[in-house]
Design a protein around this motif. Structure first.
Motif, PDB file in Angstrom:
ATOM      1  N   LEU A 393       0.851  -1.320  -0.180  1.00  0.00           N
ATOM      2  CA  LEU A 393       0.090   0.040  -0.008  1.00  0.00           C
ATOM      3  C   LEU A 393       0.969   1.328  -0.029  1.00  0.00           C
ATOM      4  O   LEU A 393       2.033   1.068   0.134  1.00  0.00           O
ATOM      5  CB  LEU A 393      -0.970  -0.021   1.153  1.00  0.00           C
ATOM      6  CG  LEU A 393      -1.863  -1.124   1.445  1.00  0.00           C
ATOM      7  CD1 LEU A 393      -2.846  -1.102   2.583  1.00  0.00           C
ATOM      8  CD2 LEU A 393      -2.730  -1.369  -0.162  1.00  0.00           C
ATOM      9  N   SER A 394       0.301   2.313  -0.153  1.00  0.00           N
ATOM     10  CA  SER A 394       1.198   3.619  -0.444  1.00  0.00           C
ATOM     11  C   SER A 394       1.776   4.039   0.898  1.00  0.00           C
ATOM     12  O   SER A 394       2.674   4.714   0.923  1.00  0.00           O
ATOM     13  CB  SER A 394      -0.062   4.779  -0.779  1.00  0.00           C
ATOM     14  OG  SER A 394      -1.156   4.877   0.090  1.00  0.00           O
ATOM     15  N   ASP A 395       1.341   3.513   1.974  1.00  0.00           N
ATOM     16  CA  ASP A 395       1.878   3.959   3.127  1.00  0.00           C
ATOM     17  C   ASP A 395       2.909   2.559   3.449  1.00  0.00           C
ATOM     18  O   ASP A 395       3.671   2.744   4.673  1.00  0.00           O
ATOM     19  CB  ASP A 395       1.000   3.868   4.613  1.00  0.00           C
ATOM     20  CG  ASP A 395       0.419   2.902   4.741  1.00  0.00           C
ATOM     21  OD1 ASP A 395       0.478   1.766   4.024  1.00  0.00           O
ATOM     22  OD2 ASP A 395      -0.562   2.681   5.701  1.00  0.00           O
ATOM     23  N   GLY A 396       3.332   1.966   2.557  1.00  0.00           N
ATOM     24  CA  GLY A 396       4.412   0.875   2.793  1.00  0.00           C
ATOM     25  C   GLY A 396       3.848  -0.438   3.396  1.00  0.00           C
ATOM     26  O   GLY A 396       4.671  -1.405   3.623  1.00  0.00           O
TER      27      GLY A 396
ATOM     28  N   ASP B 142      -4.046  -2.309  -5.012  1.00  0.00           N
ATOM     29  CA  ASP B 142      -3.613  -1.440  -4.069  1.00  0.00           C
ATOM     30  C   ASP B 142      -4.235  -0.264  -3.854  1.00  0.00           C
ATOM     31  O   ASP B 142      -5.427   0.048  -4.572  1.00  0.00           O
ATOM     32  CB  ASP B 142      -2.156  -1.334  -4.025  1.00  0.00           C
ATOM     33  CG  ASP B 142      -1.809  -0.414  -5.223  1.00  0.00           C
ATOM     34  OD1 ASP B 142      -2.462   0.351  -5.950  1.00  0.00           O
ATOM     35  OD2 ASP B 142      -0.541  -0.358  -5.929  1.00  0.00           O
ATOM     36  N   ASP B 143      -4.071   0.662  -3.002  1.00  0.00           N
ATOM     37  CA  ASP B 143      -4.659   1.860  -2.910  1.00  0.00           C
ATOM     38  C   ASP B 143      -3.956   3.269  -3.464  1.00  0.00           C
ATOM     39  O   ASP B 143      -4.459   4.493  -2.903  1.00  0.00           O
ATOM     40  CB  ASP B 143      -4.926   2.031  -1.410  1.00  0.00           C
ATOM     41  CG  ASP B 143      -3.377   2.274  -0.465  1.00  0.00           C
ATOM     42  OD1 ASP B 143      -2.425   2.000  -1.304  1.00  0.00           O
ATOM     43  OD2 ASP B 143      -3.560   2.721   0.629  1.00  0.00           O
ATOM     44  N   ASP B 144      -3.190   2.956  -4.258  1.00  0.00           N
ATOM     45  CA  ASP B 144      -2.664   4.088  -4.900  1.00  0.00           C
ATOM     46  C   ASP B 144      -3.050   4.220  -6.660  1.00  0.00           C
ATOM     47  O   ASP B 144      -2.752   3.158  -7.044  1.00  0.00           O
ATOM     48  CB  ASP B 144      -0.927   3.865  -4.854  1.00  0.00           C
ATOM     49  CG  ASP B 144      -0.268   5.057  -5.579  1.00  0.00           C
ATOM     50  OD1 ASP B 144      -0.498   6.097  -5.208  1.00  0.00           O
ATOM     51  OD2 ASP B 144       0.873   4.633  -6.382  1.00  0.00           O
ATOM     52  N   ASN B 239       2.351  10.075  -6.546  1.00  0.00           N
ATOM     53  CA  ASN B 239       2.843  10.681  -5.320  1.00  0.00           C
ATOM     54  C   ASN B 239       4.025  10.031  -4.945  1.00  0.00           C
ATOM     55  O   ASN B 239       4.351   8.830  -5.110  1.00  0.00           O
ATOM     56  CB  ASN B 239       1.771   9.817  -4.205  1.00  0.00           C
ATOM     57  CG  ASN B 239       1.952  10.229  -2.696  1.00  0.00           C
ATOM     58  OD1 ASN B 239       3.213  10.957  -2.343  1.00  0.00           O
ATOM     59  ND2 ASN B 239       0.985  10.021  -2.121  1.00  0.00           N
ATOM     60  N   THR B 241       5.607  10.578  -2.400  1.00  0.00           N
ATOM     61  CA  THR B 241       6.272  10.382  -0.876  1.00  0.00           C
ATOM     62  C   THR B 241       5.898   8.940  -0.191  1.00  0.00           C
ATOM     63  O   THR B 241       5.978   8.661   0.795  1.00  0.00           O
ATOM     64  CB  THR B 241       5.488  11.411   0.108  1.00  0.00           C
ATOM     65  OG1 THR B 241       4.005  11.338  -0.292  1.00  0.00           O
ATOM     66  CG2 THR B 241       5.622  12.700  -0.534  1.00  0.00           C
ATOM     67  N   ASP B 242       4.945   8.193  -1.103  1.00  0.00           N
ATOM     68  CA  ASP B 242       4.712   6.879  -0.716  1.00  0.00           C
ATOM     69  C   ASP B 242       5.690   5.694  -1.247  1.00  0.00           C
ATOM     70  O   ASP B 242       6.753   6.078  -1.697  1.00  0.00           O
ATOM     71  CB  ASP B 242       3.359   6.420  -1.310  1.00  0.00           C
ATOM     72  CG  ASP B 242       3.271   6.348  -2.815  1.00  0.00           C
ATOM     73  OD1 ASP B 242       4.236   6.122  -3.492  1.00  0.00           O
ATOM     74  OD2 ASP B 242       2.231   6.303  -3.504  1.00  0.00           O
ATOM     75  N   ALA B 243       5.155   4.347  -0.658  1.00  0.00           N
ATOM     76  CA  ALA B 243       6.003   3.358  -0.916  1.00  0.00           C
ATOM     77  C   ALA B 243       5.916   2.561  -2.305  1.00  0.00           C
ATOM     78  O   ALA B 243       6.599   1.607  -2.425  1.00  0.00           O
ATOM     79  CB  ALA B 243       5.683   2.505   0.118  1.00  0.00           C
ATOM     80  N   ILE B 244       5.204   3.376  -3.077  1.00  0.00           N
ATOM     81  CA  ILE B 244       4.970   2.417  -4.360  1.00  0.00           C
ATOM     82  C   ILE B 244       5.387   3.287  -5.556  1.00  0.00           C
ATOM     83  O   ILE B 244       5.292   4.504  -5.561  1.00  0.00           O
ATOM     84  CB  ILE B 244       3.409   2.466  -4.635  1.00  0.00           C
ATOM     85  CG1 ILE B 244       2.857   1.773  -3.691  1.00  0.00           C
ATOM     86  CG2 ILE B 244       3.004   2.209  -6.027  1.00  0.00           C
ATOM     87  CD1 ILE B 244       1.277   1.472  -3.499  1.00  0.00           C
TER      88      ILE B 244
END
Lengths: 493, 297
Positions: A393-396, B142-144, B239, B241-244
């Motif tokens: 997910l985007s927060d890792g 996912d959510d991105d 984005n 700043t995210d993990a993706i």
């Protein structure tokens, strides 16, 4: 002397070829029709009683009612295929529980093996549907066309009005019985009263009619026409009898040591130096499979014991001891022939083979009963998504998707709480369910239904220290005091 | 032919009267049941030939009285299937994807239809279940979301595609070739890449480099990626700043993307060539399905 009072002329000798004698003929000769003679006696009475019991059970069982509450069938034994439910009195079985049936089949098999080991082919001779319905059909035949000689005469006659009437009457009654048989079979799959009213008014669907007439046809063919050929050629059971019988099993036996040398006996002749068998061939003429029991144990013998009744009748008339043909074991024959006393009933019944069978039957029955008693009204299947195994997910954090099927086999609606165990910090999202917080979800599981939930579980990536973590979904039903846990796996990078 | 029927003395069977070198052929006729079934089969085949397609012509064939055709049967079955679907399709007409998702029956129908359409059209790039593929095919579970993860956003993306030359309304945005077109020097590209990595706590660049990177970022990147680097759906700007990371989150991969960006293309599914575009209902079912994979944004 007794022998002088005996009257051999009352014992009519039969002109009949046994199967063994027929076998010496070329292979391409057709079947020699068997005309079994009616017989009375102890075995015959037992056979009628068993026949009555079996038929009553078969025809009446679908009519037994069992109240299960509203919207559920009230038939005690019903295999409801369209709705995928098996009802057996108080037991309701869902398709995935079909393995209970396996246990039932194993118990049935071992019971059959044990019965065979003790009593020989009692199944074949007394309770097999083929035997029961053939017996019934033969009774009808005897009632309409007369006994053996009358039937043979009738068949040899050219067609005439009276012959046609008799034949038509016989086949009509056979077909009626077949229809009742075929219909009753369907009653185990469709509600019995509905089936009868539907059949009369023509309101059943074509498939039901097809199966009713299919089983009508097979009953008519197998019990009316094929008869002993089913046992001799179609049925696999006689073929492995040899593996199940041993020398202590009771089989229908001609006591050779007593009967031989056989020969015709005239009134007043001495019995010295000869056997008790007067070669009247009554045993052959009553045999439904047309064999001569004096040839020894053979594949065609279904162990019905009617030759025992026939021979006992003859022995009584010539005033010799009964039981020249009897249910007896091979070991006893050997002992008797050597002039020794037979083995006791107890040591014949209790031997390693029967003890092992008894243990197995008891063990499996207990296992089945335990499993049935302890089985849960709730079943859960957890399917981990195969694609994708996990997503970042985007927060890792790492998220896994699951599809969870909840089967509520009970008749009450359940309020349950779903949580995840084994993964600290895991958050859970259930699509379409109410959630008070991020770690649990409330599920309304409706009664008698299968519900499917889409569940997402996510954790921060640093919690995972391996690429597969064992987790469990815990369903808590406080009202029923039921907590059930279902294993699955959580996958990460 | 012998006038008298001769019987073989050994078997008692009649002979046919044929004799070769003293060997006579026995007359053992076929079993009656076999023969009658054979005759019945002949009669059956004649009846079959009259009613069913049977005789080939030079062009075409004799279709029989019933003129049966398996192809026609399939068409009928397809029509019947469409008829059964039309109940749901009619109800779905004019509803937004959100409204479809609220109706449990329509949701089930849309998820099944969407899954089938997804497997046919989308899975080659996005993989089954929307698992995505390396090299710029984003994960849909996912959510991105580059272009927005609401139902409406997803529907627009499917309908008009991304940088598709088939559709004038396609989603269009271009990132300049900062390095290869000489807009930034090698050192500047590296500095801005270090800064971008630092937004999500990665990289080990010194404060001086990061300050330089931040300066370049503020000048070149914020118009699309936003002042805080969280991206902008209107331009499909991810984005940062995210993990993706669509094209990879290694330093070298980020530098490569700044230097000469790869820009993904997706067809406009409404307007595909040769009139093969997806119809409106299928696009809405796909929207519901894709949204369900990861629950949207």
């Amino acid at each position: 002397m007794n022998t002088t009072q005996a009257h051999p002329e009352v014992v009519q000798s039969e002109d009949v070829l046994s199967r063994q004698e027929q076998r010496s003929q070329p292979l391409y000769t057709g079947r020699v029709k068997v005309y079994p003679k009616a017989v009375s006696g102890r075995v015959r009475r037992v056979k009628w009683a068993v026949l009555g019991l079996c038929l009553a059970l078969y025809y009446l069982l679908p009519w037994v009612r069992w109240d299960r509450g509203p919207n559920l069938p009230d038939q005690a034994v019903l295999l409801d295929l369209p709705n995928r439910r098996f009802y057996l009195f108080w037991i309701e079985i869902w398709p995935q529980e079909i393995y209970y049936l396996t246990a039932l089949l194993i118990i049935a098999s071992f019971t059959l093996f044990m019965a065979t080991s003790i009593g020989g082919r009692v199944w074949c001779g007394f309770t097999c549907p083929q035997t029961v319905w053939t017996d019934l059909f033969m009774k009808v035949e005897h009632w309409i066309e007369g006994d053996r000689n009358a039937r043979m005469r009738l068949d040899a006659q050219p067609m005439s009005g009276s012959k046609l009437t008799r034949k038509l009457a016989k086949h009509a009654v056979w077909l009626l019985i077949s229809l009742l048989t075929g219909g009753a079979w369907i009653m185990y799959f469709v509600d019995a009263p509905h089936l009868v009213t539907g059949f009369v008014t023509g309101g059943l669907d074509p498939v039901t009619y097809f199966f009713i007439f299919l089983f009508t046809g097979t009953t008519y063919m197998l019990a009316g026409m094929a008869r002993e050929q089913v046992c001799t050629y179609m049925c696999p059971w006689p073929r492995f009898q040899a593996a199940l019988l041993d020398e202590d099993s009771l089989v229908v036996t001609y006591r050779q040591w007593r009967g031989e040398p056989r020969g015709k006996h005239k009134k007043g002749q001495s019995w010295e130096g000869r056997g008790d068998c007067i070669d009247c061939k009554q045993c052959v003429s009553v045999c439904p499979t047309g064999i001569d029991i004096r040839d020894g144990i053979q594949l065609e013998c279904i162990g019905c014991g009617l030759c025992i009744d026939a021979c006992d009748g003859v022995m009584a008339k010539v005033d010799r001891p009964l039981g020249l043909i009897a249910f007896d074991s091979e070991r006893n024959q050997r002992l008797n022939a050597a002039g020794l006393p037979p083995v006791s009933r107890r040591s014949r019944l209790v031997r390693p083979r029967t003890i092992i069978y008894a243990f197995l039957i008891t063990g499996i029955t207990l296992a089945l009963l335990t499993a049935l008693t302890l089985r849960s009204q709730l079943d859960v299947n957890v399917l981990h998504d195969r694609n994708p195994l996990f997503v970042t997910l985007s927060d890792g954090s790492i998220r896994n998707g699951y599809t969870i099927h909840v089967l509520n086999m009970g008749q009450e609606e359940r309020q349950m709480t779903l949580t995840v165990d084994g993964l600290p910090g895991a958050e859970i999202t259930v699509v379409g369910a109410e959630q008070d917080d991020a770690v649990s979800a409330r599920l309304n599981v409706t009664s008698d239904a299968v519900l499917t939930y889409r569940v997402f579980v996510s954790v921060p990536a640093d919690v995972l220290d391996e690429n597969a973590t064992d987790i469990a979904f815990v369903f808590d039903d406080p009202d029923a005091g039921l907590v059930s846990s279902h294993d699955s796996v959580f996958r990460g990078p | 032919m012998p006038t008298k029927v001769e019987k073989d003395s050994v078997t008692g069977t009649e002979t046919t009267g044929h004799e070769w070198d003293g060997i006579k052929e026995l007359n053992t006729p076929l079993p009656k049941w076999w023969l009658y079934i054979f005759y019945a089969s002949i009669i059956w085949s004649v009846i079959y030939c009259i009613f069913m397609p049977s005789v080939p012509y030079i062009t075409g064939y004799f279709g029989g009285i019933w003129d049966y055709s398996q192809r026609a049967t399939v068409e009928e079955q397809l029509a019947a299937a469409h008829q059964r679907q039309s109940v749901f399709l009619d109800r779905m007409a004019g509803l937004s994807p959100e409204q479809v998702a609220e109706d449990p029956e329509l949701l089930t129908f849309a998820l099944a239809g969407g899954a089938a359409a997804f497997a046919d059209n989308c899975a080659p790039c996005h993989a089954l279940g929307g698992a995505g593929n390396p090299g710029g095919y984003p994960v849909l579970a996912d959510d991105d979301w580059l272009w927005g993860g609401t139902m409406d956003d997803i529907m627009v993306t499917i309908r008009h595609g991304i940088r598709s030359d088939l559709d004038t309304n396609t989603r269009l945005a271009t990132m300049p070739n900062f390095g290869s077109d000489g807009l930034l020097s090698r050192e500047q590209v590296a500095a801005v890449a270090d800064y971008v990595l630092s937004l999500s706590g990665h990289g080990d660049a010194g404060a001086e480099t990061l300050a330089e990177g931040a300066e370049i970022f503020a000048a070149q990147c914020v118009s699309c990626h936003g002042a805080d680097g969280t991206g902008l759906h209107e331009f499909g700007a991810p984005n940062l700043t995210d993990a993706i990371w669509l094209y990879g989150g290694e330093r070298s991969e980020v530098i490569a993307q700044v230097n000469h960006p790869r820009l993904g293309v997706m067809p406009a599914w409404e307007e595909r060539a040769n009139g093969q575009g997806l119809d409106d209902t299928t696009i809405r079912m796909l929207t519901v399905y894709v949204h369900s994979l990861g629950g949207g944004e």
